[in-house]
Design an enzyme around this catalytic site. Structure first.
Site, PDB file in Angstrom:
ATOM      1  N   LYS A 220       0.839  -1.211   0.000  1.00 33.20           N
ATOM      2  CA  LYS A 220       0.000   0.000   0.000  1.00 33.20           C
ATOM      3  C   LYS A 220       0.874   1.262   0.000  1.00 33.20           C
ATOM      4  O   LYS A 220       0.629   2.224  -0.730  1.00 33.20           O
ATOM      5  CB  LYS A 220      -0.933  -0.040   1.219  1.00 33.20           C
ATOM      6  CG  LYS A 220      -1.308   1.290   1.837  1.00 33.20           C
ATOM      7  CD  LYS A 220      -2.290   2.082   0.997  1.00 33.20           C
ATOM      8  CE  LYS A 220      -2.684   3.394   1.680  1.00 33.20           C
ATOM      9  NZ  LYS A 220      -3.178   4.410   0.803  1.00 33.20           N
ATOM     10  N   CYS A 274      -3.183  10.895   1.456  1.00 36.09           N
ATOM     11  CA  CYS A 274      -2.346   9.682   1.427  1.00 36.09           C
ATOM     12  C   CYS A 274      -0.960   9.922   0.837  1.00 36.09           C
ATOM     13  O   CYS A 274       0.037   9.461   1.368  1.00 36.09           O
ATOM     14  CB  CYS A 274      -3.046   8.597   0.625  1.00 36.09           C
ATOM     15  SG  CYS A 274      -4.460   7.953   1.500  1.00 36.09           S
TER      16      CYS A 274
END
Ligand SMILES: NC(=O)c1ccc[n+]([C@@H]2O[C@H](COP(=O)([O-])OP(=O)(O)OC[C@H]3O[C@@H](n4cnc5c(N)ncnc54)[C@H](O)[C@@H]3O)[C@@H](O)[C@H]2O)c1
Length: 467
Positions: A220, A274
């Site tokens: 991720k 993010c």
């Protein structure tokens, strides 16, 4: 599979499993609604009473998120139940955690995940499944989440199941991405992996990659680090072009004709919740384990330095024009990405703050969000531009690509007026023929002409961005 997992498998297949999603923000809400739409009864729990109240009335804060409101209205009261009452989570078969994990002084702030885990431990049925979708730094799933579950007396893979399924969808197109993107499932045992895969198969059409939790955590973060490093490369090339006096757009156009080159578009900064933290999570944890990832760290500082650089440039331009050194700057666009209604961690926030700090009057317009980071917000672009000494395009919204430059120039202040294209969306010749002084990330040729090259010396100091 043991008796518990067989039971939960049956309940997932028959859509009888009771699901609770903790956190009803950008990620938790669309996930809850997609599950509700697949036939599950889903409780959407959030600590923020304002969010719960709005959802209960059929409204969302993500008004421009394609299809979200329709999905809410379709499922509200039948399969989807927003609540701020934690007692409604009791007896859940599946709990999904989607609360924020912001960065905090050189590490990740996992306090909200820990609260959610504590709640899950008391609310989950024996034999239930706990899924963490919040972004975690490597080793946190094993070292924090699973440890807490075990300490509560559960036996992982036997009477409780758990997995780490990080979210990687992009605001603006969340539903589509949640359905079509491939999904990562990180699980430490087969039962947890199988049950999680079965659950996501209810709405995910992309591939589902099952792996161990640590690999999932790293994967991720690597995805966003990859993007950050590639953007940093484009930004560095832009700085080289500024220093040497060429247009980065032309360079990019040429090099991208090569079959093995795909240079990204440089810009005034990198934002989003993010992209700005994921590389740092990877960087920090790797350092703690003995390896300092230089490239990822350097990419982060290059990308962060971009906004400061153009704040300096605008400030210098306005100061050279105004006797008292203070002028009016219009910032067009505050979201971190074009046509995406999300201003979190947006470079525009830093830019606006910096210009205000230096005494300029900053005016803001954005067609998608009302955020203005402390500056006055204008509902109409024309009003925001009025009397401006400098205009900065900070987001590549479609509206700005089509704007009449002639009209903008008529409304802006007295000559010279700088138009800084921070997203490379306008043609320099058109901007200049409209009467502006043109500058863009990676092309300061016109600006040099009027400043006599005063900015050249500064831009040659490439080391300033990596020191
Ligand atoms: N937004 C994105 O684009 C995106 C993409 C990929 C991953 N993520 C990750 O997903 C996670 C969630 O991000 P988000 O963007 O949805 O955050 P968000 O801020 O939009 O929503 C989080 C919600 O959780 C609620 N909350 C916080 N603590 C809570 C608690 N203890 N109990 C119940 N509710 C609580 C907040 O009130 C808020 O409404 C983060 O870890 C983020 O890094 C986000």
């Amino acid at each position: 599979m043991n008796a518990y997992s067989l039971q939960l498998k049956e309940r997932i297949l028959s859509r009888d499993a009771r699901i609770s999603v903790i956190g009803q923000g950008y990620i938790g809400l669309p996930v809850a609604l997609l599950l509700a739409n697949s036939g599950f009864k889903v409780i959407g729990y959030d600590l923020n009473p304002g969010i719960v109240e709005e959802l209960s009335k059929g409204r969302t804060r993500m008004e421009r998120e394609r299809g979200l409101r329709e999905l809410l209205l379709k499922n509200l009261g039948s399969n989807y139940f927003p609540t701020g009452d934690r007692s409604e989570l009791m007896g859940s078969d599946i709990i999904i955690i989607a609360v924020p994990t912001p960065r905090k002084n050189g590490s990740a702030d996992l306090s909200m995940v820990l609260q959610a885990i504590d709640l899950s431990k008391s609310a989950i049925s024996r034999g239930g499944l706990v899924i963490v979708e919040s972004t975690l730094p490597p080793k946190a799933f094993e070292g924090i989440v699973l440890r807490k579950i075990r300490e509560a007396g559960f036996r992982l893979g036997e009477d409780i199941f758990a997995s780490y399924c990080p979210e990687r969808a992009m605001p603006g197109n969340l539903l589509e991405e949640l359905i079509r993107n491939y999904r990562i499932i990180g699980a430490a045992d087969n039962g947890s992996a199988e049950l999680s895969k079965m659950l996501y198969s209810s709405f995910v059409e992309g591939d589902i990659e099952v792996t161990d939790p640590l690999t999932a955590e790293i994967a991720k973060l690597v995805e966003n680090s990859y993007r950050d490093v590639n953007i940093a490369f484009a930004n560095e090339v832009a700085r080289i072009c500024e220093a040497l006096g060429v247009d980065v757009r032309r360079v990019r156009e040429i090099v991208n004709k090569h079959p093995w080159v795909n240079m990204l578009v440089p810009g005034i900064g990198v934002g989003g919740s993010c992209l700005t933290k994921d590389p740092l999570f990877l960087y920090w944890i790797s350092r703690e384990h003995g390896y300092s990832p230089e490239l990822i760290g350097l990419a982060r500082s290059i990308n962060e330095s971009m906004t400061q650089r153009y704040a300096d440039l605008v400030d210098e331009f306005v100061r050279s024009k105004r006797p008292d050194g203070k002028g009016r700057v219009c910032v067009l666009g505050v979201t971190y990405k074009g046509d995406v209604p999300d201003a979190r961690e947006s470079p525009a926030g830093y830019l606006i703050g910096e210009l205000i700090r230096r005494g300029h009057e900053v005016r803001v317009y954005d067609p998608l969000v009302r955020e203005s980071f402390g500056a006055p917000f204008f509902d109409k672009l024309e009003e925001a531009v009025e009397g401006a000494d400098a205009i900065v395009i900070a987001s590549d919204h479609s509206e700005f690509r089509k704007v009449s430059l002639k009209m903008l120039r008529d409304i802006a202040g007295e000559d010279p007026v700088l138009l800084l294209d921070g997203r490379l969306i306008l043609e320099s010749s058109e901007v200049e023929s409209s009467g502006f002084v043109y500058a863009s990330v990676g092309n300061l040729l016109s600006l040099w002409k009027i400043t006599g090259g005063a900015l050249l010396e500064k831009s040659l100091i490439l080391n300033e961005i990596i020191s």
